[in-house]
Design an enzyme around this catalytic site. Structure first.
Site, PDB file in Angstrom:
ATOM      1  N   ARG A  72     -17.311 -21.297  15.460  1.00  0.00           N
ATOM      2  CA  ARG A  72     -16.425 -21.381  14.289  1.00  0.00           C
ATOM      3  C   ARG A  72     -14.959 -21.603  14.701  1.00  0.00           C
ATOM      4  O   ARG A  72     -14.196 -22.212  13.953  1.00  0.00           O
ATOM      5  CB  ARG A  72     -16.555 -20.107  13.439  1.00  0.00           C
ATOM      6  CG  ARG A  72     -15.920 -20.209  12.043  1.00  0.00           C
ATOM      7  CD  ARG A  72     -16.306 -19.023  11.176  1.00  0.00           C
ATOM      8  NE  ARG A  72     -15.925 -19.201   9.777  1.00  0.00           N
ATOM      9  CZ  ARG A  72     -14.858 -18.641   9.212  1.00  0.00           C
ATOM     10  NH1 ARG A  72     -14.064 -17.875   9.917  1.00  0.00           N
ATOM     11  NH2 ARG A  72     -14.599 -18.859   7.931  1.00  0.00           N
ATOM     12  N   ILE A  98     -12.137 -23.170   4.657  1.00  0.00           N
ATOM     13  CA  ILE A  98     -13.421 -23.034   5.351  1.00  0.00           C
ATOM     14  C   ILE A  98     -13.998 -21.732   4.810  1.00  0.00           C
ATOM     15  O   ILE A  98     -13.307 -20.712   4.761  1.00  0.00           O
ATOM     16  CB  ILE A  98     -13.254 -23.029   6.893  1.00  0.00           C
ATOM     17  CG1 ILE A  98     -14.568 -22.643   7.604  1.00  0.00           C
ATOM     18  CG2 ILE A  98     -12.137 -22.143   7.378  1.00  0.00           C
ATOM     19  CD1 ILE A  98     -14.497 -22.784   9.148  1.00  0.00           C
ATOM     20  N   SER A  99     -15.248 -21.769   4.347  1.00  0.00           N
ATOM     21  CA  SER A  99     -15.804 -20.594   3.663  1.00  0.00           C
ATOM     22  C   SER A  99     -15.995 -19.422   4.616  1.00  0.00           C
ATOM     23  O   SER A  99     -16.085 -19.576   5.833  1.00  0.00           O
ATOM     24  CB  SER A  99     -17.155 -20.938   3.032  1.00  0.00           C
ATOM     25  OG  SER A  99     -17.029 -22.069   2.221  1.00  0.00           O
ATOM     26  N   GLN A 100     -16.115 -18.259   3.996  1.00  0.00           N
ATOM     27  CA  GLN A 100     -16.367 -17.000   4.688  1.00  0.00           C
ATOM     28  C   GLN A 100     -17.753 -17.071   5.359  1.00  0.00           C
ATOM     29  O   GLN A 100     -18.704 -17.546   4.733  1.00  0.00           O
ATOM     30  CB  GLN A 100     -16.329 -15.941   3.591  1.00  0.00           C
ATOM     31  CG  GLN A 100     -16.715 -14.569   3.925  1.00  0.00           C
ATOM     32  CD  GLN A 100     -16.879 -13.765   2.633  1.00  0.00           C
ATOM     33  OE1 GLN A 100     -16.586 -14.222   1.516  1.00  0.00           O
ATOM     34  NE2 GLN A 100     -17.358 -12.543   2.793  1.00  0.00           N
TER      35      GLN A 100
END
Ligand code: SAH
Length: 250
Positions: A72, A98-100
């Site tokens: 990530r 950017i999503s969790q």
């Protein structure tokens, strides 16, 4: 004799060891932060999987393994490297996010994927979700409406070796008809209504996972399964996504 021996040892150190050490030491010291941080990224990633995913109920082994593998920290901005594995959404360019990690894992698990599946994602963003999908299934297609994000995502995926992802710049509302039908479609932007072209591009039994709802600060993450008698809807949880833009708003 012993004196010759010790002189030999001394000259060995002088002639070979010291020059070698003098070259190697700066190289080691120079690359140490990188070696150290890549180890700690791996460690941080396994902590994330253990505490933010497994202990919060993500149980699909393929999803957990994919989240263990995707770096990530390669998908966030340089200034957020220190929080790359924190369980939170982070800003990327163009006011997008950017999503969790937990939500990425939850959406992926909700899509009930099989290795031979073909998956479409709407909203490439950083391409993190696309990379997670690419670890699990054979073929991933992803569409991004913001040109600079689409271009950077394509480069990033190529650099990291995700050659089973095809990306495209454009409005995802109309899907990717030539590549369909798909086993699963994920929309990673808040969608005020269900885009019919995407339902049409789902196989029978296919799953559409999306944050549904017109409110800016709260939507419902739902899974729609395409069956002979229509779409079966399952509520997963409340979420907050950036809005899907383009044709859906007309
Ligand atoms: N999946 C991304 C995060 C998505 S953020 C990741 O893993 O990083 C939502 C993204 O959807 C944004 O990049 C936004 O530009 C994009 N988007 C919004 N509307 C869209 C549309 N109609 N078609 C394609 N992409 C869209």
């Amino acid at each position: 004799m012993p004196r010759t021996g010790s002189r030999k040892t001394v000259s060995f150190f002088k002639n070979l060891f010291f020059p070698l050490a003098a070259t190697a030491l700066p190289v080691i010291l120079w690359s140490w932060p990188e070696i150290a941080s890549s180890e700690s990224f791996t460690e941080q990633r396994s902590q994330m999987v253990e505490f933010d995913l497994k202990q919060r109920g993500i149980s699909d082994t393929a999803v957990l393994n994919a989240m263990l593998r995707v770096p990530r920290h390669e998908f966030v901005q340089a200034r957020h490297l220190n929080v790359a594995y924190a369980d939170m959404a982070l800003p990327i360019k163009e006011n997008q996010t950017i999503s969790q990690p937990y939500i990425v894992a939850l959406m992926t698990e909700s899509a009930r994927l099989q290795p031979a599946d073909k998956v479409l994602e709407i909203g490439t963003g950083s391409a993190y979700q696309a990379a997670v999908l690419a670890e699990i299934v054979d073929e991933v297609y992803s569409i991004e409406i913001v040109k600079i994000l689409a271009e950077e995502a394509a480069k990033r995926l190529a650099r990291l070796g995700y050659d089973n992802v095809k990306t495209r710049h454009g409005d995802g509302y109309q899907g990717w008809e030539e590549a369909g039908p798909f086993d699963a479609i994920l929309i990673t932007a808040a969608t005020p209504k269900i885009p019919q072209p995407l339902v049409d591009q789902l196989k029978m039994g296919g799953r559409l996972v999306l944050p549904l709802g017109g409110h800016r600060l709260s939507q419902n993450l739902v899974v729609l399964t395409k069956k002979k008698d229509g779409l079966h809807k399952e509520f997963i949880t409340g979420v907050v996504f950036v809005p899907m833009t383009g044709e859906i708003r007309q």
